[in-house]
Design an enzyme around this catalytic site. Structure first.
Site, mmCIF file in Angstrom:
data_model
loop_
_atom_site.group_PDB
_atom_site.id
_atom_site.type_symbol
_atom_site.label_atom_id
_atom_site.label_comp_id
_atom_site.label_asym_id
_atom_site.label_seq_id
_atom_site.Cartn_x
_atom_site.Cartn_y
_atom_site.Cartn_z
ATOM 1 N N HIS A 314 0.824 -1.182 0.150
ATOM 2 C CA HIS A 314 0.083 -0.014 -0.126
ATOM 3 C C HIS A 314 0.758 1.275 -0.040
ATOM 4 C CE1 HIS A 314 -4.026 -1.857 0.777
ATOM 5 N NE2 HIS A 314 -3.210 -2.852 1.564
ATOM 6 N N LYS A 500 -7.961 13.784 4.535
ATOM 7 C CA LYS A 500 -6.974 12.863 4.688
ATOM 8 C C LYS A 500 -6.160 12.876 5.860
ATOM 9 C CE LYS A 500 -6.176 13.881 0.418
ATOM 10 N NZ LYS A 500 -6.500 12.651 -0.408
ATOM 11 N N ARG A 501 -5.344 11.864 6.060
ATOM 12 C CA ARG A 501 -4.221 11.878 6.868
ATOM 13 C C ARG A 501 -3.323 13.173 6.573
ATOM 14 N NH1 ARG A 501 -0.326 8.045 6.252
ATOM 15 N NH2 ARG A 501 -1.486 7.238 4.553
ATOM 16 N N LYS A 506 1.262 14.253 1.070
ATOM 17 C CA LYS A 506 -0.005 14.412 0.556
ATOM 18 C C LYS A 506 -0.312 16.243 0.323
ATOM 19 C CE LYS A 506 -2.319 10.572 3.101
ATOM 20 N NZ LYS A 506 -3.088 9.992 2.056
ATOM 21 N N THR A 607 -8.396 6.846 -2.057
ATOM 22 C CA THR A 607 -9.952 6.191 -1.921
ATOM 23 C C THR A 607 -10.718 7.374 -1.676
ATOM 24 O OG1 THR A 607 -9.497 5.482 0.156
ATOM 25 C CG2 THR A 607 -9.436 3.759 -1.609
ATOM 26 N N LYS A 611 -14.343 8.721 -3.432
ATOM 27 C CA LYS A 611 -15.455 9.008 -2.720
ATOM 28 C C LYS A 611 -16.045 10.421 -3.087
ATOM 29 C CE LYS A 611 -13.714 6.161 0.939
ATOM 30 N NZ LYS A 611 -12.872 6.153 2.010
HETATM 31 C C1 26V Z 1 2.463 4.879 7.085
HETATM 32 C C2 26V Z 1 3.468 5.396 7.812
HETATM 33 C C3 26V Z 1 3.846 5.062 8.983
HETATM 34 C C4 26V Z 1 4.738 5.489 9.548
HETATM 35 C C5 26V Z 1 4.869 6.794 9.342
HETATM 36 C C6 26V Z 1 4.955 7.137 7.918
HETATM 37 C C7 26V Z 1 3.924 6.323 7.100
HETATM 38 C C8 26V Z 1 3.432 6.938 5.978
HETATM 39 C C9 26V Z 1 2.544 6.221 4.995
HETATM 40 C C10 26V Z 1 1.859 5.114 5.800
HETATM 41 C C11 26V Z 1 0.996 4.429 5.017
HETATM 42 C C12 26V Z 1 0.882 3.082 4.950
HETATM 43 C C13 26V Z 1 0.057 2.154 4.167
HETATM 44 C C14 26V Z 1 -1.047 2.957 3.854
HETATM 45 O O1 26V Z 1 -2.111 3.503 4.601
HETATM 46 N N1 26V Z 1 -1.195 3.085 2.458
HETATM 47 C C15 26V Z 1 -2.445 3.778 1.986
HETATM 48 O O2 26V Z 1 -3.395 2.776 1.519
HETATM 49 C C16 26V Z 1 -4.635 3.188 0.763
HETATM 50 C C17 26V Z 1 -5.469 2.006 0.413
HETATM 51 O O3 26V Z 1 -4.476 1.056 -0.432
HETATM 52 C C18 26V Z 1 -4.175 3.840 -0.248
HETATM 53 O O4 26V Z 1 -5.248 4.552 -1.155
HETATM 54 C C19 26V Z 1 -3.512 5.052 -0.162
HETATM 55 O O5 26V Z 1 -2.672 5.643 -1.328
HETATM 56 C C20 26V Z 1 -2.193 4.533 0.913
HETATM 57 O O6 26V Z 1 -1.347 5.739 1.154
#
Ligand code: 26V
Length: 761
Positions: A314, A500-501, A506, A607, A611
């Site tokens: 992801h 979003k986060r 982003k 996603t 929406k």
């Molecule tokens: C996690 C972390 C955790 C540690 C600090 C930095 C960091 C940066 C990004 C993430 C994301 C981890 C995976 C995630 O949530 N991916 C999201 O998955 C969605 C569903 O597939 C996708 O639509 C998003 O683009 C993607 O960011």
């Protein structure tokens, strides 16, 4: 019995009064009980194999409305409540929102469960029951502070199962208590399950924000999702959580397999496992351990597990690709260490390239031997997928290229989707009713039928109704925001939303630079074609300093503008507090312009973009993630794209890194915007030190290249806001977006997973 009689019966039994005498909370509990009863009468989906979706997050959102819809009694229940003097929407407000997820990854898992049940596929979720959830966000002095979110109440969707497993930690056995949440399928008669594991005696909420003794296990094991991992105790706790989830989950899988009468020898004929990002990766060695304990040879166990497991990636962000010190696993789950070593030995025997190894030796880069979780997944899974076409191509051609060269057939794309039941039918009843009027109800079961809307492109009466629906939704959002956070909006202005986060990739900071541009323009007498409302929603990870500074920047701008009578009629900024699924369901139907402005190549899919589109917003975005597919579907007249292409960005990152923000910062149209962070005006609302730190980051590093794209972004956004004024032409863009959103139904995505990977029926 009829629904009405059953509800009256439940009200009498529990509250000794009729439904009309019950208060809202009691009505909610009556509906909760009725829904649970109805779910329990439906069978679980069956097939030749059963899929277990392992995920650290399930961002469910409130469940009542969705479950009523799935059970086919939403309209009837709504009518019964009205007759009893209640309003379903107000009753729903008393439901607490489960806090089991963070962002897109967790919400995707929830959409998939909904879709799998609707398709009648045997798919259950496996995760953890976090008591205090992610965290609750509050703003104090224009900064984010975090509090526990104790969302679990005595009566809830959680069903006790009586099932208990024992997880073999180094420190001793810990009991895992299984709770289930029912997942009823719409258009099917099945109820699937989400399995959530908890410890036996969970700790009470911490008294100081979200801070607690992370070494005090096991009581705190299921306290929070993503406990702060900025120290070693926090990182160890995450490994504890992950092993707890996968060990209990793997035991559940084997228990169900054995109860079905099947032999563990043929494990993969009956079981499929989807590994949602790397948090559940230890399920691979854990299953191998449990199968060898049941008499399979190491060879057989590896074969069976590899055929059953599939891995979804992801993100390509290096910092999010988990690599745990082997020593951590030794300290948490020593039983896995010999298995992981064996898996790595087999890889090294056949592949000399150190880039594909599972165990990375201690060396210049890292002081300890590391386990590369994604590498273990790729070698020992039958499938590796990305979540949008562009993302999968980037995995194959750069991030995971050495693996693609070894296993070209394992790689496949599954473009994400969303359940339109929650994200259109439930959250936007006005639009849903309009679509029913035009198209009939068939789109509710087959969202591709939304394409028939294109026949109405020239129908000015329909276009007017579409605009009226949007306007009503904007007024409704304004009302709710006034009631809940004391902020009123101008429903006649253009609503521009980024929800979003919080993360630098982003680029909420780039959005803030546009706000500064407009502020300065208005101060200098250059007014926008119409008033603009810019809404932000999102949480920053508690230890992520820059993300918190970006929130601070937005809140400071909000305060500055709110207090400026010259600017405020033309420009409003709102940073919504505690963005969650419930807020998303209110924001998305009210949005005109959907901000999807990540640095190209960095957003795996997105996603939210889907929406917003389905609810008639027009995307302003980079050609990143699923935005690319949205652009292909709607055509260039119906989306605003800008910025560097992903291929250029990948080039710029090198190595060596070719990007430095300074030449962009020096441009006459950019410098004043960035320097505004240091202005006395903004400092009067904000913390000069935090703003200075953010300025340093933006001018000295700008790792996600906001300054590279900011001028193109401003031009594209100005164009969108101009076009918004041409109401009929804008309504056509809305219509085209809605018409093409059917492709992004998660029913389509899940059907593709089943066809290509799971083979369940
Ligand atoms: C996690 C972390 C955790 C540690 C600090 C930095 C960091 C940066 C990004 C993430 C994301 C981890 C995976 C995630 O949530 N991916 C999201 O998955 C969605 C569903 O597939 C996708 O639509 C998003 O683009 C993607 O960011």
């Amino acid at each position: 019995m009829e629904i009405k009689q059953r509800l009256e019966h439940i009200a009498q039994t529990h509250y000794h009064q009729g439904l009309s005498q019950c208060d809202r909370k009691q009505v909610y509990h009556c509906l909760l009980r009725l829904t649970q009863e109805l779910c329990a009468t439906r069978p679980a989906a069956t097939g030749t194999r059963k899929l277990y979706y392992f995920s650290a997050e399930f961002l469910l959102g409130k469940l009542l409305a969705n479950n009523l819809l799935a059970l086919g009694i939403y309209q009837e229940t709504s009518r019964i409540l009205t007759e009893a003097g209640h309003t379903l929407a107000l009753v729903e407000e008393t439901e607490p929102e489960p806090s089991l997820g963070n962002g897109g990854l967790g919400r995707l898992a929830a959409c998939f469960l909904d879709s799998a049940a609707a398709l009648g596929l045997p798919v259950d979720g496996v995760g953890l029951l976090y008591h205090y959830g992610l965290f609750q966000q509050k703003f104090q002095q224009n900064k984010q502070t975090e509090y526990p979110n104790p969302w679990i109440q005595d009566e809830s969707w959680l069903l006790p199962t009586g099932t208990v497993f024992s997880v073999p930690f180094a420190s001793g056995q810990v009991k895992a208590i299984l709770w289930d949440v029912a997942v009823p399928g719409a258009h099917s008669n099945v109820t699937n399950r989400l399995h959530l594991f908890d410890v036996e005696t969970p700790a009470p909420p911490p008294s100081h924000g979200i801070h607690f003794d992370k070494t005090d296990l096991p009581a705190h094991l299921t306290a929070f999702l993503y406990p702060d991992d900025s120290d070693e105790a926090g990182r160890l706790l995450r490994v504890y959580q992950q092993y707890f989830m996968v060990s209990a989950g793997a035991q559940l899988v084997l228990k169900e397999l054995e109860e079905s009468g099947a032999s563990p020898d043929h494990f993969s004929n009956h079981v499929a496992i989807q590994i949602n990002d790397t948090h559940p990766s230890m399920v691979i060695p854990e299953l191998i351990r449990l199968l060898t304990a049941r008499g399979l040879s190491m060879e057989q166990a590896i074969y069976q597990v590899s055929r059953a497991c599939a891995y979804t990636n992801h993100t390509i962000l290096a910092e999010a690709l988990e690599k745990w010190p082997l020593d951590f696993i030794q300290r948490v789950a020593p039983v896995l260490v010999p298995i992981i070593r064996e898996l790595d030995r087999r890889v090294k025997e056949t592949h000399s390239d150190p880039k594909v190894a599972i165990l990375m030796p201690a060396g210049a880069q890292n002081s300890q031997e590391l386990v590369h979780m994604a590498h273990m997944d790729i070698h020992y899974s039958a499938s590796v997928n990305g979540v949008a076409a562009l993302h999968t191509e980037i995995l194959k051609s750069s991030e995971l290229k050495p693996f693609y060269l070894i296993y070209p057939d394992k790689f496949n794309n599954k473009t994400n989707g969303i359940t339109l039941r929650r994200w259109l039918e439930v959250c936007n009843p006005r639009l849903a009713a309009l679509l029913d009027d035009c198209l009939g109800q068939g789109w509710r079961q087959d969202p591709m039928e939304l394409q028939a809307l294109l026949r109405f492109e020239q129908d000015s009466a329909l276009l007017d109704r579409l605009l009226a629906v949007k306007r009503d939704n904007k007024a409704a959002l304004s009302l709710t925001l006034t009631q809940e956070q004391g902020v009123a909006l101008d429903a006649e202005s253009v609503f521009d939303i980024q929800a979003k986060r919080l993360h630098e990739y982003k680029r909420q900071q780039m959005n803030a630079l546009y706000v500064i541009r407009k502020y300065l323009d208005i101060k200098e007498g250059r007014l926008p074609p119409q008033p603009i409302t810019v809404i932000f929603g999102g949480k920053a990870a508690p230890a992520y300093r820059m993300a918190k500074h970006i929130i601070h920047l937005v809140l400071s701008l909000q305060q500055l503008i709110d207090r400026d009578p010259q600017v405020r009629p033309w420009l409003q900024v709102v940073m919504l507090e505690n963005y969650n699924v419930t807020w998303a369901e209110r924001l998305i139907p009210a949005c005109d312009i959907s901000e999807q402005i990540s640095l190209a190549s960095k957003e795996a899919s997105g996603t939210g973009n889907m929406k917003f589109m389905a609810n008639g917003a027009v995307t302003l975005g980079t050609l990143d993630g699923a935005n690319v597919e949205i652009a292909q579907l709607v055509g260039s007249d119906n989306i605003y794209t800008f910025g560097a292409a992903s291929s250029q960005v990948i080039e710029l990152y090198g190595p060596p890194m070719h990007y430095h923000p300074d030449p962009y910062y020096q441009r006459p149209n950019v410098k004043p915007l960035v320097d505004f962070l240091l202005s006395p005006a903004l400092s009067s609302a904000g913390d000069p030190n935090a703003l200075r730190e953010l300025w340093n980051e933006m001018t000295g590093k700008d790792w996600f290249m906001a300054l590279l794209d900011v001028e193109a972004y401003i031009a594209a956004r100005d164009r969108a806001i101009d076009d918004y004024g041409h109401r009929a032409a804008w309504a056509k863009k809305m219509l085209v977006n809605i018409a093409h959103s059917g492709y992004f139904s998660s029913d389509r995505t899940v059907a593709e997973y089943n066809r290509d990977i799971w083979h369940l029926t």
